[in-house]
Design a protein around this motif. Structure first.
Motif, PDB file in Angstrom:
ATOM      1  N   GLY A  53      76.782  62.910  30.415  1.00  0.00           N
ATOM      2  CA  GLY A  53      76.833  64.216  30.449  1.00  0.00           C
ATOM      3  C   GLY A  53      76.855  64.673  32.122  1.00  0.00           C
ATOM      4  N   THR A  54      76.653  66.139  32.402  1.00  0.00           N
ATOM      5  CA  THR A  54      76.540  66.754  33.646  1.00  0.00           C
ATOM      6  C   THR A  54      75.534  67.046  34.453  1.00  0.00           C
ATOM      7  OG1 THR A  54      77.215  68.715  32.586  1.00  0.00           O
ATOM      8  CG2 THR A  54      78.933  67.381  33.164  1.00  0.00           C
ATOM      9  N   GLY A  55      74.343  66.482  33.800  1.00  0.00           N
ATOM     10  CA  GLY A  55      72.799  66.900  34.526  1.00  0.00           C
ATOM     11  C   GLY A  55      72.410  68.057  33.955  1.00  0.00           C
ATOM     12  N   HIS A  56      72.580  68.543  32.510  1.00  0.00           N
ATOM     13  CA  HIS A  56      71.936  69.437  32.156  1.00  0.00           C
ATOM     14  C   HIS A  56      70.559  68.935  31.276  1.00  0.00           C
ATOM     15  CE1 HIS A  56      75.116  72.578  32.440  1.00  0.00           C
ATOM     16  NE2 HIS A  56      75.959  71.682  32.395  1.00  0.00           N
ATOM     17  N   VAL A  57      69.706  69.712  31.127  1.00  0.00           N
ATOM     18  CA  VAL A  57      68.363  69.747  30.606  1.00  0.00           C
ATOM     19  C   VAL A  57      68.246  70.687  29.330  1.00  0.00           C
ATOM     20  CG1 VAL A  57      65.650  69.274  30.687  1.00  0.00           C
ATOM     21  CG2 VAL A  57      67.425  68.409  32.611  1.00  0.00           C
ATOM     22  N   PHE A  58      68.173  70.213  28.231  1.00  0.00           N
ATOM     23  CA  PHE A  58      67.937  71.278  27.249  1.00  0.00           C
ATOM     24  C   PHE A  58      66.564  71.126  26.581  1.00  0.00           C
ATOM     25  CE2 PHE A  58      72.602  70.132  27.647  1.00  0.00           C
ATOM     26  CZ  PHE A  58      73.118  71.437  27.653  1.00  0.00           C
ATOM     27  N   VAL A  59      65.874  72.061  26.185  1.00  0.00           N
ATOM     28  CA  VAL A  59      64.598  71.917  25.428  1.00  0.00           C
ATOM     29  C   VAL A  59      64.630  72.933  24.126  1.00  0.00           C
ATOM     30  CG1 VAL A  59      62.260  72.582  25.760  1.00  0.00           C
ATOM     31  CG2 VAL A  59      63.456  71.682  27.531  1.00  0.00           C
ATOM     32  N   ASP A  60      64.415  72.158  23.077  1.00  0.00           N
ATOM     33  CA  ASP A  60      64.536  72.965  21.652  1.00  0.00           C
ATOM     34  C   ASP A  60      63.267  72.918  21.050  1.00  0.00           C
ATOM     35  OD1 ASP A  60      65.225  74.303  19.676  1.00  0.00           O
ATOM     36  OD2 ASP A  60      66.113  72.424  18.542  1.00  0.00           O
ATOM     37  N   LEU A  84      64.585  54.798  37.557  1.00  0.00           N
ATOM     38  CA  LEU A  84      65.695  54.062  37.200  1.00  0.00           C
ATOM     39  C   LEU A  84      66.899  53.912  37.934  1.00  0.00           C
ATOM     40  CD1 LEU A  84      65.932  54.647  33.258  1.00  0.00           C
ATOM     41  CD2 LEU A  84      64.608  52.824  34.359  1.00  0.00           C
ATOM     42  N   GLY A  85      66.876  54.555  39.207  1.00  0.00           N
ATOM     43  CA  GLY A  85      68.028  54.568  40.246  1.00  0.00           C
ATOM     44  C   GLY A  85      69.209  55.022  39.560  1.00  0.00           C
ATOM     45  N   ILE A  86      69.236  56.055  38.798  1.00  0.00           N
ATOM     46  CA  ILE A  86      70.474  56.491  38.360  1.00  0.00           C
ATOM     47  C   ILE A  86      70.741  57.922  38.748  1.00  0.00           C
ATOM     48  CG2 ILE A  86      70.504  54.975  36.257  1.00  0.00           C
ATOM     49  CD1 ILE A  86      69.506  57.364  34.526  1.00  0.00           C
ATOM     50  N   ASP A  87      71.992  58.523  38.538  1.00  0.00           N
ATOM     51  CA  ASP A  87      72.397  59.672  38.980  1.00  0.00           C
ATOM     52  C   ASP A  87      72.175  60.594  37.887  1.00  0.00           C
ATOM     53  OD1 ASP A  87      73.477  62.148  40.141  1.00  0.00           O
ATOM     54  OD2 ASP A  87      75.385  61.348  40.411  1.00  0.00           O
ATOM     55  N   GLU A  88      71.176  61.295  38.404  1.00  0.00           N
ATOM     56  CA  GLU A  88      70.699  62.414  37.142  1.00  0.00           C
ATOM     57  C   GLU A  88      71.763  63.547  36.703  1.00  0.00           C
ATOM     58  OE1 GLU A  88      67.719  66.127  36.596  1.00  0.00           O
ATOM     59  OE2 GLU A  88      67.679  65.162  38.542  1.00  0.00           O
ATOM     60  N   LYS A  89      72.986  63.609  37.559  1.00  0.00           N
ATOM     61  CA  LYS A  89      74.064  64.444  37.132  1.00  0.00           C
ATOM     62  C   LYS A  89      75.115  63.797  36.242  1.00  0.00           C
ATOM     63  CE  LYS A  89      72.525  67.742  39.784  1.00  0.00           C
ATOM     64  NZ  LYS A  89      71.885  68.823  39.114  1.00  0.00           N
ATOM     65  N   THR A  90      75.000  62.636  35.807  1.00  0.00           N
ATOM     66  CA  THR A  90      75.698  61.978  34.910  1.00  0.00           C
ATOM     67  C   THR A  90      75.247  61.867  33.545  1.00  0.00           C
ATOM     68  OG1 THR A  90      74.904  59.643  35.549  1.00  0.00           O
ATOM     69  CG2 THR A  90      76.927  60.440  36.910  1.00  0.00           C
ATOM     70  N   TYR A  91      74.223  62.595  33.437  1.00  0.00           N
ATOM     71  CA  TYR A  91      73.673  62.594  32.137  1.00  0.00           C
ATOM     72  C   TYR A  91      73.173  63.767  31.405  1.00  0.00           C
ATOM     73  CZ  TYR A  91      73.125  57.431  32.392  1.00  0.00           C
ATOM     74  OH  TYR A  91      73.540  56.178  32.737  1.00  0.00           O
ATOM     75  N   ASP A  92      73.027  63.902  30.344  1.00  0.00           N
ATOM     76  CA  ASP A  92      72.582  65.239  29.549  1.00  0.00           C
ATOM     77  C   ASP A  92      71.134  64.766  28.990  1.00  0.00           C
ATOM     78  OD1 ASP A  92      74.131  67.229  30.640  1.00  0.00           O
ATOM     79  OD2 ASP A  92      75.604  67.148  28.701  1.00  0.00           O
ATOM     80  N   PHE A  93      70.072  65.613  29.133  1.00  0.00           N
ATOM     81  CA  PHE A  93      68.902  65.287  28.430  1.00  0.00           C
ATOM     82  C   PHE A  93      68.588  66.340  27.577  1.00  0.00           C
ATOM     83  CE2 PHE A  93      69.434  63.901  32.828  1.00  0.00           C
ATOM     84  CZ  PHE A  93      68.794  62.619  32.966  1.00  0.00           C
ATOM     85  N   TYR A  94      68.100  65.856  26.348  1.00  0.00           N
ATOM     86  CA  TYR A  94      67.575  66.674  25.071  1.00  0.00           C
ATOM     87  C   TYR A  94      66.261  66.561  24.907  1.00  0.00           C
ATOM     88  CZ  TYR A  94      72.641  67.167  24.796  1.00  0.00           C
ATOM     89  OH  TYR A  94      74.155  67.520  25.159  1.00  0.00           O
ATOM     90  N   TYR A  95      65.269  67.393  24.804  1.00  0.00           N
ATOM     91  CA  TYR A  95      63.924  67.322  24.470  1.00  0.00           C
ATOM     92  C   TYR A  95      63.690  68.328  23.289  1.00  0.00           C
ATOM     93  CZ  TYR A  95      63.488  65.188  29.006  1.00  0.00           C
ATOM     94  OH  TYR A  95      63.835  64.316  30.053  1.00  0.00           O
ATOM     95  N   ILE A  96      63.676  67.749  22.181  1.00  0.00           N
ATOM     96  CA  ILE A  96      63.498  68.502  20.760  1.00  0.00           C
ATOM     97  C   ILE A  96      61.715  68.431  20.291  1.00  0.00           C
ATOM     98  CG2 ILE A  96      64.326  68.801  18.521  1.00  0.00           C
ATOM     99  CD1 ILE A  96      66.754  67.136  19.583  1.00  0.00           C
TER     100      ILE A  96
END
Length: 163
Positions: A53-60, A84-96
């Motif tokens: 993704g593009t660094g979004h954090v979604f909380v549901d 983990l040494g990864i670029d946060e801006k290349t993932y989207d994170f979903y917390y349900i």
């Protein structure tokens, strides 16, 4: 020689129950429930999913929670990425998060959400009979746990699956 080491590593991973998950990682969260005569410790269920993704954090959450849980999720994504040494801006994170009753707000889910985020990125599972509580700080340290009640231990032992 390297095949032996790789084989041993694979055997250790499979013995610990680590395997790929397509639907993210489930993690129990310790929380407080307001009762007429005080507070009671309860477990909530959370699902953590990480995608490209593009660094979004979604909380549901249902019902709604206080804003500090959203902040904990954002810090969890940041710390997991740093660890983990990864670029946060290349993932989207979903917390349900499934909330079964009115919950007192607080950042104490941050540590568990961080562990679950690391597991989701690595496609690992978590042991179902282990819980964690504590705020995650931006430097990766766990903050103090406030308001721990002695009744939590007994209540959590009743709710957790036996190992």
């Amino acid at each position: 020689m390297s095949y032996k080491i790789l084989s041993i590593f694979f055997l250790i991973l499979t013995m610990n129950g680590v395997h790929a998950l397509e639907d993210g990682v489930s993690v129990p969260l310790v929380a407080d429930r307001s009762m007429g005569n005080g507070e009671e410790g309860i477990l909530l269920g959370a699902q953590v999913i990480v995608t490209n993704g593009t660094g979004h954090v979604f909380v549901d959450t249902n019902p709604y929670t206080q804003v500090d849980l959203q902040g904990s999720a954002r810090v969890a994504a940041m710390v997991a990425s740093d660890v983990l040494g990864i670029d946060e801006k290349t993932y989207d994170f979903y917390y349900i998060i499934d909330i079964s009753s009115p919950i007192i707000g607080g950042p104490s889910a941050g540590g568990a959400l961080t562990v679950a985020t690391i597991a989701a990125i690595n496609k690992w599972s978590l042991k179902p009979n282990v819980v964690m509580t504590g705020m995650i700080n931006p430097d990766g340290s766990i903050g103090p746990v406030e308001g721990y009640h002695s009744s939590w231990r007994q209540q959590l032992q009743k709710m957790l699956p036996s190992s």
